[in-house]
Design an enzyme around this catalytic site. Sequence first.
Site, PDB file in Angstrom:
ATOM      1  N   GLU A   1      92.196  31.381  72.760  1.00  0.00           N
ATOM      2  CA  GLU A   1      90.655  31.215  72.739  1.00  0.00           C
ATOM      3  C   GLU A   1      89.832  31.807  71.761  1.00  0.00           C
ATOM      4  O   GLU A   1      88.948  31.312  71.094  1.00  0.00           O
ATOM      5  CB  GLU A   1      90.066  31.476  74.199  1.00  0.00           C
TER       6      GLU A   1
ATOM      7  N   HIS B   1      95.046   9.991  72.393  1.00  0.00           N
ATOM      8  CA  HIS B   1      94.008   9.879  73.185  1.00  0.00           C
ATOM      9  C   HIS B   1      94.174  10.777  74.599  1.00  0.00           C
ATOM     10  O   HIS B   1      93.724  10.622  75.542  1.00  0.00           O
ATOM     11  CB  HIS B   1      93.789   8.621  74.001  1.00  0.00           C
TER      12      HIS B   1
ATOM     13  N   SER C   1      92.199  38.543  84.626  1.00  0.00           N
ATOM     14  CA  SER C   1      90.705  38.394  85.098  1.00  0.00           C
ATOM     15  C   SER C   1      90.295  39.874  85.824  1.00  0.00           C
ATOM     16  O   SER C   1      91.083  40.370  86.405  1.00  0.00           O
ATOM     17  CB  SER C   1      90.456  37.302  85.878  1.00  0.00           C
TER      18      SER C   1
ATOM     19  N   LYS D   1      94.929  35.583  87.520  1.00  0.00           N
ATOM     20  CA  LYS D   1      94.864  35.005  86.280  1.00  0.00           C
ATOM     21  C   LYS D   1      95.453  35.311  85.395  1.00  0.00           C
ATOM     22  O   LYS D   1      95.634  36.480  85.215  1.00  0.00           O
ATOM     23  CB  LYS D   1      93.125  34.946  85.937  1.00  0.00           C
TER      24      LYS D   1
END
Length: 462
Positions: free
Chosen positions: A290, A155, A277, A283
Site C-alpha cells: 500500500e 475487466h 492491526s 489482521k
Amino acid sequence: MKLWDNAFDTTASALAEEFNRSISFDKRLYTYDIAGTLAHVKMLKKQHIIPEDEADEILFALNELLSDIQSGEVIIDESYEDIHSYVELYLTEKIGDSAKKMHTGRSRNDQVALDMRLFVIQETRRLKSGLDELITAMIAKASDATEDIMPAFTHLRKAQPTTFAHYICAYIEMFLRDLKRIAAIEEDCLEAMPLGSGACCGNTYDIDREYVAELLGFSDVTHNSIDGVSDRDYMLDMLYALSMMMMHISRYCEELILFTSEQYAFFTIGNAFCSGSSMMPQKKNPDMAELLRGKTGRVYGALIQMLTTMKAQPLSYNKDMQEDKEFFFDAIDTANKCLKIFTAMFESVTLNKETAYRAARDSYITAVDAADYLVKKGLPFRDAYKKAAGLVNYCIDNNKYFHELTAEELHQAGGFDKKLLKAITVEHSIKQRRQTGGPAPEAVKKSLAHYKAQLNKILSQN
Ligand code: ARG
C-alpha cells in the site's frame, strides 16, 4: 560572504538571503561539483589560462576538500548561498588568492547544469543496477512457475487461463522497458557536457570543452550555450521514467493487495513485509504494497512540479531553476527506496497453487477453447461462439463448471462430443497457446530466454 559582491550595493536583507539559499539541499551535489571543478581547472591549466603552479595548488586543495567531506572531517557550512559558492570560498580561505582563479571562464549556470547531469548519470547507474536485481529475481521466480496455473483477468473478470510464470513475465516486460528508458537517459546525458556555456553565451577564453568532456567521461559537449544552461529536459525524462517505473510497481502492488486478500488468496506476501492491526488481532495487512502504491503519487508530483516550473521560463537561466532540485532529489530517493523494498517483497511472494488453480478451473474461463474446438471441426467462429455460449448457459443453469460435465450432459447442452471435455481443461488450453508471448510453458521459457538476453544487452551498453 557571497561570490557576487559586485558593482552594486549587494547587502541583501537577511530574509532575502535565506530565501535565495540552496545549500541545504544542493550540498548533496558536492562530489559532482568538485569533480566538475577539478576538470575545469585541469583544462584552464592545460590551456595556460591560469598558471600551472596555481592550478596545481587548487587541484590539491579540491581533492583534499573532497576527501575531508567524505570522511566527515569537514562539514559543509550551510551559511553559504549554494554548494558552488561554498567550494570556491572555502578554498579561497584555505589557499588564498589562487583559488580566486578557479571560476575563470565559468558561470554557476553552466556549473550547476554540469553538476545535475553528473548526478543524473550516476543515478541512472544506480537505478539500472536496482532494476537488474528486480528483473533477475522475476526471471528466477517465473522460471520455477511455468506450470502453475492461475486465471488471467480482463475487466477484473476471469478471462483466460494462464500461469504464474506468464503473469510475472508481463511485469518483466514493464521493468525491462523502464530499464531501457533509464539507459537511454544515461546515454543522452553522456552526450551533452554543458560546461563552457558560461552564463548563457560562452566566454572569451581559449577553453577546450572537449577535453573537459573527456575528463568527465562524456562523449560529446552541448552545441548551444543558451540551451546548455537552460535545458532541464533530461531531468524531466528522468522524472517521467521514475513515474513510469513507480506506476508499474504500483500496478503490481495493487494486484498483490487484491490477490492476497481472503476473497482471492492466490498469493501470500512474506510476513516480513506485512503489518498487523493495533485493534484486530486477526489482521495481516499488506502495508508495504500500500505504501508503494501511495508513494507513486509523490513521484508523479515531482514530475508535475518540474513541468510547471519550466513551462513559462524565458531563455536562458532563471533562478526558478533552483526549484529543480528538492522534488527531484525526493523523487529519486523515493524511487530507489521503493525499488529496493519492492524487489525484496516480490521475492517473498508465494503462489497458493491449489487456490489459484481452482480459481482458474472453477469458471468458464475456457469458453473460447470450446468455440475454437468447433472452429477446428469446420464451424465458422461466430457460430461456434454461439454454441459455446449455449454450453456456458447450460452449466450456469445446472450449477456446474466445465470440468464437472459428463459426456451425456455435453450432448444435451448442444450436441457436443466428449472429446470437447479435454479441449476445455485449463491445462489443455494453456498448452495450446504456444505462440511467442503465449502462456504455454515452452513459449514462456522462450520469452524468459529473450528477457535474459535483453537484460544483458541493455546492461552491457555504456
Ligand atoms: N543555486 C543555483 C541553482 O541551483 C546555482 C546557479 C545560480 N546562478 C545564478 N546566476 N544565480 O540554480
